[in-house]
Design an enzyme around this catalytic site. Structure first.
Site, mmCIF file in Angstrom:
data_model
loop_
_atom_site.group_PDB
_atom_site.id
_atom_site.type_symbol
_atom_site.label_atom_id
_atom_site.label_comp_id
_atom_site.label_asym_id
_atom_site.label_seq_id
_atom_site.Cartn_x
_atom_site.Cartn_y
_atom_site.Cartn_z
ATOM 1 N N ASP A 19 83.680 8.076 3.100
ATOM 2 C CA ASP A 19 84.630 8.177 1.996
ATOM 3 C C ASP A 19 85.646 9.222 2.433
ATOM 4 O OD1 ASP A 19 86.009 8.884 -0.280
ATOM 5 O OD2 ASP A 19 84.251 8.962 -1.584
ATOM 6 N N HIS A 26 87.292 8.197 -7.644
ATOM 7 C CA HIS A 26 86.356 7.679 -6.613
ATOM 8 C C HIS A 26 86.242 6.164 -6.768
ATOM 9 C CE1 HIS A 26 84.730 11.519 -5.095
ATOM 10 N NE2 HIS A 26 84.936 11.972 -6.316
ATOM 11 N N ASP A 60 84.943 3.324 -2.821
ATOM 12 C CA ASP A 60 85.746 4.358 -2.155
ATOM 13 C C ASP A 60 85.315 4.574 -0.708
ATOM 14 O OD1 ASP A 60 83.323 5.616 -2.533
ATOM 15 O OD2 ASP A 60 84.066 7.083 -3.974
ATOM 16 N N TYR A 237 75.940 19.727 -3.383
ATOM 17 C CA TYR A 237 76.340 18.375 -3.749
ATOM 18 C C TYR A 237 77.544 17.920 -2.933
ATOM 19 C CZ TYR A 237 77.714 14.274 -6.256
ATOM 20 O OH TYR A 237 78.039 12.984 -6.549
ATOM 21 N N LYS A 240 76.761 11.072 -3.233
ATOM 22 C CA LYS A 240 75.620 10.302 -2.751
ATOM 23 C C LYS A 240 75.985 9.684 -1.411
ATOM 24 C CE LYS A 240 72.233 10.390 -5.790
ATOM 25 N NZ LYS A 240 71.120 11.234 -5.400
ATOM 26 N N ASP A 242 76.342 6.725 0.059
ATOM 27 C CA ASP A 242 76.451 5.284 -0.171
ATOM 28 C C ASP A 242 76.008 4.543 1.090
ATOM 29 O OD1 ASP A 242 77.546 5.939 -2.688
ATOM 30 O OD2 ASP A 242 79.463 6.301 -1.714
ATOM 31 N N GLN A 250 67.145 -15.876 10.027
ATOM 32 C CA GLN A 250 66.811 -17.238 10.473
ATOM 33 C C GLN A 250 65.922 -17.274 11.723
ATOM 34 O OE1 GLN A 250 69.130 -18.712 7.315
ATOM 35 N NE2 GLN A 250 67.782 -19.883 8.599
HETATM 36 C C1 F6R Z 1 79.629 9.566 -7.320
HETATM 37 C C2 F6R Z 1 80.995 10.068 -7.292
HETATM 38 C C3 F6R Z 1 81.729 10.209 -8.587
HETATM 39 C C4 F6R Z 1 82.119 11.674 -8.838
HETATM 40 C C5 F6R Z 1 82.793 11.850 -10.211
HETATM 41 C C6 F6R Z 1 83.275 13.272 -10.429
HETATM 42 O O1 F6R Z 1 79.093 9.556 -6.047
HETATM 43 O O2 F6R Z 1 81.531 10.366 -6.259
HETATM 44 O O3 F6R Z 1 80.980 9.677 -9.637
HETATM 45 O O4 F6R Z 1 80.987 12.493 -8.766
HETATM 46 O O5 F6R Z 1 83.902 10.982 -10.319
HETATM 47 O O6 F6R Z 1 84.102 13.634 -9.375
HETATM 48 P P1 F6R Z 1 84.910 15.028 -9.324
HETATM 49 O O7 F6R Z 1 83.905 16.101 -9.558
HETATM 50 O O8 F6R Z 1 85.476 15.035 -7.942
HETATM 51 O O9 F6R Z 1 85.957 14.943 -10.385
HETATM 52 MG MG MG Z 2 81.363 5.925 -2.300
HETATM 53 MG MG MG Z 3 83.362 9.069 -3.482
#
Ligand code: F6R
Ligand code: MG
Ligand code: MG
Length: 378
Positions: A19, A26, A60, A237, A240, A242, A250
């Site tokens: 990303d 996102h 994203d 943090y 995630k 992804d 096959q």
């Molecule tokens: C999940 C993800 C989004 C952000 C959310 C808050 O992996 O990336 O759900 O966590 O949009 O984002 P911020 O804190 O950047 O505004």
């Molecule tokens: Mg993503």
């Molecule tokens: Mg993201």
């Protein structure tokens, strides 16, 4: 047009994703990001570094699918992917002020392998069969453990995969390599003999992740998945991870239809809004691979290919067969929407929100820290 010259070669298929910024939050990769990534990989194809490629997006996440002759964990290929993500960030994400520009590039300098540096990776070096069908999966707003249940069904559950019962080539079962992402260890578990042990581990989707699957009788590699959990590496943090995964299909391996059928059940996965909630994994065609409602629901796409002398044969050139773009998955999407409505009515209460050990790696601890001095002994 790719000619089948009948050359048996080892080929490596790598999918490396990151990303590096997106439009409207996102949400979705910008077409200009895809164009820049394509031109980087086109250059690499022309100079012979890679054989073929396809650039696509899932939400994203910018996904670089490449075929080449350098084997797994090749510095050359990882550097190419890293350089491509950098160029997309510098030429598009930052100048356009896309959201979270360069997010998954955790370091300024490339250290030889993108693993642990932000991008997600799944790679398989294989001897190309006389026909080599392959399904490439990419998901957004979830984590690698999301593939545990479908992989179990595909390679160990006879009510999912008829071939486990009917095809003598599969009757000996499959061996799962499971990674413990907390202790950084792996263990090989053979099914059906050790099926209950396998479930004992991989039912804990945040810790035990299936890294690859081999056919037990001859060790033929059947699937590989990305396994990084960046939060554990970065200790904070960072979204995630992804995940991506590739499954050969096959002729003595599960049929493409057996590989797809588990996604007709939109199982609950961790991720969704702020990587902090459970939501159903919705199978979608590429045009719907973009998360909206509560940054979700988490989505997955499936790209169908045949590999021919290292080239990606899709529908038009390297454009894939878009396997979830099919009315057969409409019901799964409706069920996923129903589950989303149901689970979101819990708001911030468990089990809609992840358990405390998973929330450790979100921004929640910063909020809880403030309350610490107000607690009185009882
Ligand atoms: C999940 C993800 C989004 C952000 C959310 C808050 O992996 O990336 O759900 O966590 O949009 O984002 P911020 O804190 O950047 O505004
Ligand atoms: Mg993503
Ligand atoms: Mg993201």
């Amino acid at each position: 047009m790719v000619l089948n010259l009948g050359i048996a070669h080892r080929i490596t298929i790598s999918i490396i994703k990151a990303d590096v910024g997106s439009v409207a939050g996102h949400h979705i990769v910008h077409p200009e990001q895809i164009a820049v990534a394509r031109s980087c990989l086109d250059k690499a194809r022309k100079d012979g570094t890679i054989v073929d490629f396809h650039v696509f997006s899932c939400g994203d996440d910018l996904e670089l699918l490449m075929t080449h002759r350098h084997g797994e964990n090749s510095r050359k290929i990882h550097e190419l992917a890293w350089g491509t993500f950098k160029e997309v960030t510098d030429k598009v994400s930052k100048p356009m002020k896309l959201y979270a520009a360069g997010q998954d590039l955790l370091s300024d300098t490339f250290s030889g392998n993108v693993k642990g540096m932000g991008p997600g990776v799944a790679e398989m070096e294989i001897e190309e069969r006389s026909s080599e069908p392959l399904v490439v999966f990419a998901a957004d707003k979830t984590e690698p453990g999301a593939f545990n249940l479908p992989l179990f069904k595909i390679f160990a559950d006879p009510s999912n995969t008829a071939g486990l019962v009917i095809d003598p080539a599969m009757h000996g079962g499959f061996t799962f390599r499971v990674m413990d992402v907390i202790e950084s260890k792996v263990v090989d578990i053979a099914c059906p003999a050790e099926m209950y042990d396998l479930i004992a581990l991989i039912g804990t989707t945040g810790r035990y992740i299936i890294e690859n699957v081999h056919r037990t009788s001859d060790k033929v590699l059947a699937s590989v998945s990305s396994t990084t959990r960046l939060n554990l590496i970065a200790g904070r943090y960072v979204g995630k991870d992804d995940p991506v995964m590739m499954v050969r299909t096959q002729h003595g391996l599960p049929a493409t239809g057996e590989v797809l059928v588990p996604f007709g059940f939109p199982h609950l996965v961790a991720g969704f809004m702020r990587g902090s909630h459970y939501g159903p994994l919705m199978p979608v065609g590429l045009r719907d691979a973009k998360c909206t409602l509560f940054d979700g629901p988490p989505r997955i796409v499936a790209l169908g290919y045949n590999i021919c002398n290292g080239h990606l044969v899709g529908i038009r050139g390297s454009e894939p067969a878009d396997l979830f773009d099919d009315p057969a998955f409409d019901r799964a999407r409706t069920v996923a929407n129903d589950i989303t409505d149901y689970i979101r009515r819990h708001g911030e209460f468990m089990p809609a929100r992840l358990g405390p050990e998973e929330m450790e790696y979100t921004t929640l601890p910063q909020v809880l820290e403030k309350l610490k001095p107000r607690f009185q002994k009882i």
